[in-house]
Design a protein around this motif. Structure first.
Motif, PDB file in Angstrom:
ATOM      1  N   LEU A 217       0.831  -1.197   0.000  1.00  0.00           N
ATOM      2  CA  LEU A 217       0.000   0.000   0.000  1.00  0.00           C
ATOM      3  C   LEU A 217       0.869   1.251   0.000  1.00  0.00           C
TER       4      LEU A 217
ATOM      5  N   GLN B 141      -4.364   9.550   1.717  1.00  0.00           N
ATOM      6  CA  GLN B 141      -4.736   8.669   0.619  1.00  0.00           C
ATOM      7  C   GLN B 141      -4.081   7.300   0.806  1.00  0.00           C
TER       8      GLN B 141
ATOM      9  N   SER C  48      -3.665   3.728  -1.232  1.00  0.00           N
ATOM     10  CA  SER C  48      -3.861   3.093  -2.529  1.00  0.00           C
ATOM     11  C   SER C  48      -2.970   1.865  -2.649  1.00  0.00           C
ATOM     12  N   GLU C  49      -3.413   0.944  -3.482  1.00  0.00           N
ATOM     13  CA  GLU C  49      -2.656  -0.284  -3.688  1.00  0.00           C
ATOM     14  C   GLU C  49      -1.599  -0.076  -4.766  1.00  0.00           C
TER      15      GLU C  49
ATOM     16  N   ASP D  48      -8.918   1.657  -3.052  1.00  0.00           N
ATOM     17  CA  ASP D  48      -8.290   2.943  -2.750  1.00  0.00           C
ATOM     18  C   ASP D  48      -9.295   3.874  -2.061  1.00  0.00           C
ATOM     19  N   ARG D  49      -8.776   4.676  -1.157  1.00  0.00           N
ATOM     20  CA  ARG D  49      -9.665   5.633  -0.481  1.00  0.00           C
ATOM     21  C   ARG D  49      -8.888   6.865  -0.048  1.00  0.00           C
ATOM     22  N   THR D  50      -9.640   7.937   0.154  1.00  0.00           N
ATOM     23  CA  THR D  50      -9.073   9.185   0.657  1.00  0.00           C
ATOM     24  C   THR D  50      -9.810   9.578   1.926  1.00  0.00           C
TER      25      THR D  50
END
Length: 277
Positions: free
Chosen positions: A29, A244, A246-247, A160-162
């Motif tokens: 990540l 954030q 994310s992968e 994914d996220r914020t």
């Protein structure tokens, strides 16, 4: 089937199983934290983050700060809260994001990125903590340890996220009185001074006006803009950070692939050798 061939086939099957397990459980990540404040706004100490099974409840609004939260809220140092995390979830994994240039705090407009390899066999949740600068004992964090589920019940990354960190995630630890005495990130102030605080973790406590008095300089030599630091009037509209998650695209060949290819290649060589006898 000869014994050597059986062993090599078993090795190949084992490698296939290991490959499948790695691809299902190991995820890289990328975490990016952006201080969205304008120049003259607030900074934070290096952001402490952790992936855990949900049992790591760092703090509770209205409760007493643990020794770890007290230390991170007054100095930004995460060592004690890390020990508290490991005590309840030994398999949890931390990542600390600090400014790679200049002082470690993440200052207005600064973006910091790092990566972490997370192994998940079940649900995992995300926690963040940091000291608000300048302050005596203000900090940011998520009160609910289950607020951000990053891996589902099967250990799969949820996407994914914020996370937007606003004034609603700013707390006063209640361990030190707010003022110039003992405040962190202020020139000429001894952070070791610790005037008695309010006693419990609270929200909606503004920074002391003493921090924006004429002549008060931040550790960087800058001054704090009073118009940019009001996070109590409308906490949800006060933007401080974005985080954030994310992968990172996986490596094409898993760690077991060389073993698998080697075993299959040797089997092919033996087959060709027998065919030419």
């Amino acid at each position: 089937m000869k014994s050597a061939t059986r062993h090599l086939l078993a090795l190949a099957v084992t490698a296939i199983g290991a490959s499948a397990g790695l691809s299902a459980q190991a995820t890289t990540l990328k975490i990016t934290v952006t201080n969205t404040q304008a120049e003259g706004g607030l900074s934070i100490t290096p952001l402490y983050t952790a992936f855990h099974d949900g049992s790591f409840d760092a703090f509770d609004l209205g409760g007493m700060a643990s020794p770890g939260i007290e230390l991170i809220a007054e100095t930004g140092m995460p060592g004690t809260v890390a020990a508290e995390r490991r005590a309840v979830d030994p398999d949890s994994q931390p990542l600390v994001l600090a400014s790679p240039s200049g002082p470690p705090p993440i200052q207005p407009g600064e973006i910091v990125t790092d990566t972490i390899d997370v192994t998940a066999t079940g649900p995992l949740f995300f926690t963040f903590l940091s000291m608000l600068l300048p302050s005596n004992d203000h900090f940011i964090g998520n009160d609910n340890p289950l607020a951000y589920q990053i891996f589902d019940d099967s250990g799969n990354f949820t996407g994914d996220r914020t996370i937007s960190v606003t004034g609603a995630q700013i707390y006063d630890a209640g361990t030190e009185a707010n003022g110039l005495e003992g405040a962190a990130f202020i020139q000429g102030v001894d952070i070791a001074d610790s005037p008695a605080g309010e006693g419990s973790i609270q929200q909606g406590i503004p920074l002391s006006n003493e921090l924006v008095a004429p002549g008060v300089l931040l550790a960087t030599g800058d001054t704090l803009d009073p118009a940019l630091i009001d996070f109590t009037t409308d906490p949800a509209a006060f933007g401080l950070l974005t985080i954030q998650i994310s992968e990172v695209a996986p490596v094409p060949l898993p760690a077991s692939a060389p073993l698998l290819l080697g075993a299959l290649g040797f089997l092919g060589w033996r087959h060709r050798r027998k065919a030419h006898r």
